[in-house]
Design an enzyme around this catalytic site. Structure first.
Site, PDB file in Angstrom:
ATOM      1  N   GLN B 548      -5.759  23.174 -76.209  1.00 55.76           N
ATOM      2  CA  GLN B 548      -6.238  24.246 -77.088  1.00 55.76           C
ATOM      3  C   GLN B 548      -6.447  23.773 -78.526  1.00 55.76           C
ATOM      4  OE1 GLN B 548      -3.232  27.164 -76.090  1.00 55.76           O
ATOM      5  NE2 GLN B 548      -4.879  28.616 -75.629  1.00 55.76           N
ATOM      6  N   GLN B 549      -5.800  22.661 -78.831  1.00 57.40           N
ATOM      7  CA  GLN B 549      -5.952  22.195 -80.200  1.00 57.40           C
ATOM      8  C   GLN B 549      -7.270  21.457 -80.408  1.00 57.40           C
ATOM      9  OE1 GLN B 549      -2.451  20.210 -81.758  1.00 57.40           O
ATOM     10  NE2 GLN B 549      -1.224  21.299 -80.250  1.00 57.40           N
ATOM     11  N   CYS B 550      -7.883  21.085 -79.327  1.00 59.68           N
ATOM     12  CA  CYS B 550      -9.174  20.415 -79.456  1.00 59.68           C
ATOM     13  C   CYS B 550     -10.263  21.464 -79.527  1.00 59.68           C
ATOM     14  CB  CYS B 550      -9.447  19.511 -78.271  1.00 59.68           C
ATOM     15  SG  CYS B 550      -8.074  18.480 -77.869  1.00 59.68           S
ATOM     16  N   THR B 551     -11.425  20.997 -79.720  1.00 59.35           N
ATOM     17  CA  THR B 551     -12.557  21.884 -79.792  1.00 59.35           C
ATOM     18  C   THR B 551     -12.917  22.338 -78.391  1.00 59.35           C
ATOM     19  OG1 THR B 551     -13.301  20.572 -81.630  1.00 59.35           O
ATOM     20  CG2 THR B 551     -14.863  22.109 -80.707  1.00 59.35           C
ATOM     21  N   VAL B 552     -12.549  23.550 -78.068  1.00 60.58           N
ATOM     22  CA  VAL B 552     -12.904  24.063 -76.757  1.00 60.58           C
ATOM     23  C   VAL B 552     -13.873  25.200 -76.950  1.00 60.58           C
ATOM     24  CG1 VAL B 552     -12.025  24.869 -74.547  1.00 60.58           C
ATOM     25  CG2 VAL B 552     -10.579  23.487 -76.021  1.00 60.58           C
TER      26      VAL B 552
END
Lengths: 168, 688
Positions: B548-552
């Protein structure tokens, strides 16, 4: 109204050759530069000196006029440059001010833009072909030589004399 | 008939005026860069002049001047010369011009002495170009010289007269024909003999090397013989080239000064007719001075009339950086000329944009700014380019992600320059401190430093883009930008949704919420990103799983949002009220027509915010006023920041709930008993 497309490259080259023959007879200075490798890069060119008198200073300028074939519109395209004795090109605004007929500033800029010349690959002022297409389409059927007709359309914008003899 | 005074008039030659065509500089540049490089040896070049009567003494060089054999043009003669291109401006300035000209002249005179010119008169003509090419700026310094000996002194016997006074019409026609059939190199100097019915044009060699002719005494019928030359001049005086011929012939025949010589200055009109030619009757002084004893002249005067070099500034048509800049401006200008006559082109060029975040949104926003003609873009980011970035973050490439990755802010600025070199751009590597992300003593100085960097950057720019990947990172820039009254554009992403909005500015004249009776909210009183959230930003990264911390997000969300963000700014800048441009409630294509034109701006009415949903391909345009208990832009927060500055900020960073206490939100929470609902709503804006 039947909409005809522009002219073919063959028609363009043929008109250019005929035009230059007349020019030669009149010593008007138009020359044909054919390109054997890529016929679409054929063009005609005329150079002449212009005297510009501005606030009593007489400046000699050189103008070069090039007519080439615009592939996407299928029409002749008119391009030109004007430079001073050092070879520095005049800006479009400077050129506008020497135009023979007074033309509204916004209109002038909307039809003439500086861009890399599609054939000569250096910056030239090019008259945008979209207006040409519409006008030529209507005049094509009655035109004896499309180059003469075309020049008749653009010369009022520039200091470019077109001797009447071309029309004879 | 000639008076004494006229007899003693010294002949005045019309000097050449150099005329350089742009192609000369283009070819010189190519030759310098590809062939000569640092070689300073002189180069043979060709120049040309015309003897057409409708042009003055113009001496032209162009791209073909560098060809090994010159091109021939009707009514033009080619002249062989030398280009001396110096490597440094100092060499160009310091070279002794007088001695250079004398050296060239002496070499020329040596050639003349061995009489080759009789057979090839074109060798009498010469020129040099001394130059220095600054190929970084495309400035060309140059100085032409047309070397000629200052001696002998020649007098005009009588004023020049029209050729028609000497030749009849038929004779002129036959002269024109005969001249035309001369070889090119014989056309510069030749001999014309007139008999009753015909005119004979001969080469110098045919006349001077005739059998039985004395080597030292020229025995000619001087009444009917004329020396002709292709005359570059179109005034009453002869052109410059005559000077060399006279020096040569008076040196060859020492007794020639006893005779009056008749010279034809041949000038053609466009049909090849020669009726505009002039006749000069000349005489040398009795005690002729040898050329060797005198100096050489011929440096051209510059535009001010002084002996000095000229400068051709070719940057506008040769510098690729300028050409690219002009060409990309053209798109904006065409928009103005063809469709939007009232468009202000310059405002984009002068507006400075600060992009907080150089990720997916930042890259897209920068490219759109570039396309709209913006020329000042600064990035702030503290991340590095990772392997996964280049496919979505359109300013980066694979190379940037190697070796641990380049700093995003710096790579973005560098790559933007690769797209348009004339852009003013820089990358600042800095972390933006966030509320509820406690900082220990060890990080205190660094945090203060980061706050100062951010504050300075915001002060120096006109527009602040919030393109960060967390909600809480937007708090500090929102506060500072509101405090300094900067235009703020915010873009945030969900998985398949996006939000693009503009913030109101801190405005002491604004009194509370806008009236609900109005159909719009003045731009200054619009809510910020935090006005609609009745919760202070906490650590939103804390409870999330790693992915979730990445660009999703769906990849298009960033492209769409970034494009809208820039269009929102462009529309606002083009609005006469600027940041104060009103935002209307219920903005739609139907209601648009009811909005008075003066409130629309040249690009149309400007919404407060755009919320888009990719799953349904729809967007809505909510308009909200400032919230007086907002944790970022309310007066109470800004005043606290004004009064306590860094102390206040540090307290906010260290405590997630401090802001709620300051603004009275804590009380509001209790009063409304809404805490559960608020916790749910937070995920909505967790942008990536």
């Amino acid at each position: 109204m039947s909409i005809k497309n522009g002219i073919t490259i063959e028609e363009f080259i043929e008109s250019c050759n005929k035009f230059c023959e007349i020019s030669e007879r009149l010593s008007d200075g138009w020359k044909f530069y054919g390109n054997e490798v890529d016929k679409y890069k054929s063009y005609i060119k005329k150079c002449s000196f212009l005297q510009q008198v501005k606030s009593d200073i007489n400046t000699l300028l050189r103008a070069e006029f090039v007519i080439f074939y615009n592939l996407s519109y299928g029409v002749p395209s008119f391009s030109f440059n004007v430079w001073n004795s050092s070879g520095v090109l005049l800006s479009l605004e400077e050129i506008r001010q020497m135009s023979l007929i007074s033309i509204n500033k916004d209109n002038f800029f909307s039809i003439i833009t500086q861009q890399e010349h599609p054939v000569l690959l250096r910056p030239y002022f090019v008259i945008h072909p979209c207006h040409t297409e519409v006008l030529l389409r209507e005049l094509k059927e009655v035109s004896k030589n499309i180059i003469v007709t075309f020049l008749g359309l653009v010369t009022p914008l520039l200091r470019l004399d077109l001797p009447f003899e071309y029309g004879l | 008939m000639s008076s004494l005074e006229e007899q003693t008039e010294i002949i005045q030659y019309v000097p050449f005026m150099s005329f350089v065509h742009p192609s000369f500089w283009h070819t010189l540049t190519e030759q310098k860069l590809d062939i000569d490089k640092l070689n300073e040896n002189s180069k043979q070049i060709f120049g040309r002049f015309t003897y057409r009567s409708d042009l003055g003494s113009i001496f032209e060089v162009d791209g073909t001047s560098f060809n090994s054999t010159p091109e021939n043009e009707q009514f033009y003669l080619n002249v062989k010369g030398k280009l001396l291109n110096k490597n440094t401006i100092e060499d160009f300035k310091n070279i002794d011009k007088a001695s250079l000209l004398n050296t060239v002249g002496e070499a020329l005179w040596k050639e003349i002495k061995n009489r080759k010119w009789i057979e090839d008169p074109s060798t009498l003509l010469n020129f040099i170009v001394l130059s220095f090419a600054d190929l970084k700026k495309f400035h060309y310094f140059y100085w032409f010289a047309f070397p000629a000996p200052s001696q002998p002194t020649i007098y005009l016997g009588e004023k020049s007269t029209s050729i028609s006074n000497h030749f009849k019409k038929e004779q002129l026609e036959s002269l024109a024909q005969a001249f035309k059939s001369l070889d090119l190199e014989q056309k510069c100097f030749f001999v014309v003999t007139k008999s009753d019915s015909v005119v004979i044009v001969e080469t110098l060699a045919e006349v001077l090397l005739k059998k039985g002719f004395s080597k030292d005494i020229l025995e000619l019928d001087f009444t009917n013989t004329y020396f002709g030359f292709a005359d570059s001049s179109n005034s009453n005086n002869p052109g410059w080239s005559l000077r060399l011929f006279l020096a040569a012939i008076f040196d060859l025949y020492q007794n020639l000064h006893k005779n009056d010589l008749k010279i034809i200055g041949l000038r053609c009109n466009s049909n090849g007719g020669v009726e505009n030619s002039l006749i000069f009757t000349i005489k040398a002084s009795q005690n002729i001075q040898a050329v060797e004893s005198a100096g050489w002249v011929g440096w051209e005067r510059n535009d001010k009339g002084n002996f000095g070099p000229k400068l051709a500034n070719m940057s506008a048509s040769m510098d690729p950086v300028k050409l690219a800049d002009t060409a990309s401006d053209l798109n904006i200008k065409l928009m103005k000329w063809r469709l939007v006559p009232d468009l202000n082109v310059d405002i984009m060029k002068t507006t400075k944009c600060l992009l907080l975040g150089a990720g997916t949104l930042g890259c897209h926003v920068a490219r759109n700014l570039l396309a709209w003609g913006f020329r000042h873009v600064t990035f702030i980011d503290n991340g590095k380019v990772s392997y996964s970035n280049p496919t979505r973050q359109v300013l980066f490439n694979y190379q940037d992600s190697l070796g641990g990755g380049r700093m995003k802010a710096e790579a973005a600025a560098d790559n933007l320059k690769l797209i348009l070199p004339s852009i003013h751009t820089q990358g600042i590597v800095a972390h933006i401190p966030m509320p509820g992300h406690p900082i220990g003593e060890s990080l205190k100085n660094e945090t203060i430093n980061n706050v100062n960097l951010l504050t300075e950057a915001i002060k120096e720019h006109d527009v602040i883009f919030l393109l960060l990947d967390t909600r809480e990172a937007r708090w500090l820039p929102t506060l500072i930008a509101a405090h300094y009254g900067k235009i703020t554009i915010n873009a945030a992403l969900g998985f398949d949704s996006y939000l693009v909005m503009r913030h109101g500015i801190s405005d002491s004249t604004a009194t509370g919420d806008a009236s609900h009776e109005n159909s719009f909210i003045p731009g200054g009183q619009l809510g910020c990103y935090f006005c609609n959230d009745v919760t202070a930003p906490g650590n939103s990264v804390k409870d999330r799983t790693l992915d979730q911390q990445c660009t999703v997000t769906r990849p298009g969300a960033a492209a769409v949002a970034a494009a809208l963000a820039v269009e929102l700014l462009a529309a606002m800048l083009q609005h006469p009220a600027g940041v104060q441009a009103p935002a209307f409630y219920n903005l739609s294509s139907e209601t648009e027509n009811d909005i008075p034109l003066d409130m629309q701006g040249v690009l149309g009415p400007i919404p407060h915010s755009i919320r888009g949903f990719l799953h349904s391909f729809q967007s809505v345009l909510p308009t909200c006023a400032k919230f007086k208990q907002c944790i970022a832009c309310s007066d109470v927060v800004i005043n606290k920041y004004k009064e306590e500055g860094m102390e206040f900020l540090l307290r906010v960073f260290n405590s997630g709930t401090y802001l709620e206490d300051v603004t009275g939100l804590s009380e509001l929470h209790l009063a409304a008993e809404m805490t559960d609902m608020l916790a749910l709503s937070e995920d909505d804006d967790d942008d990536a």
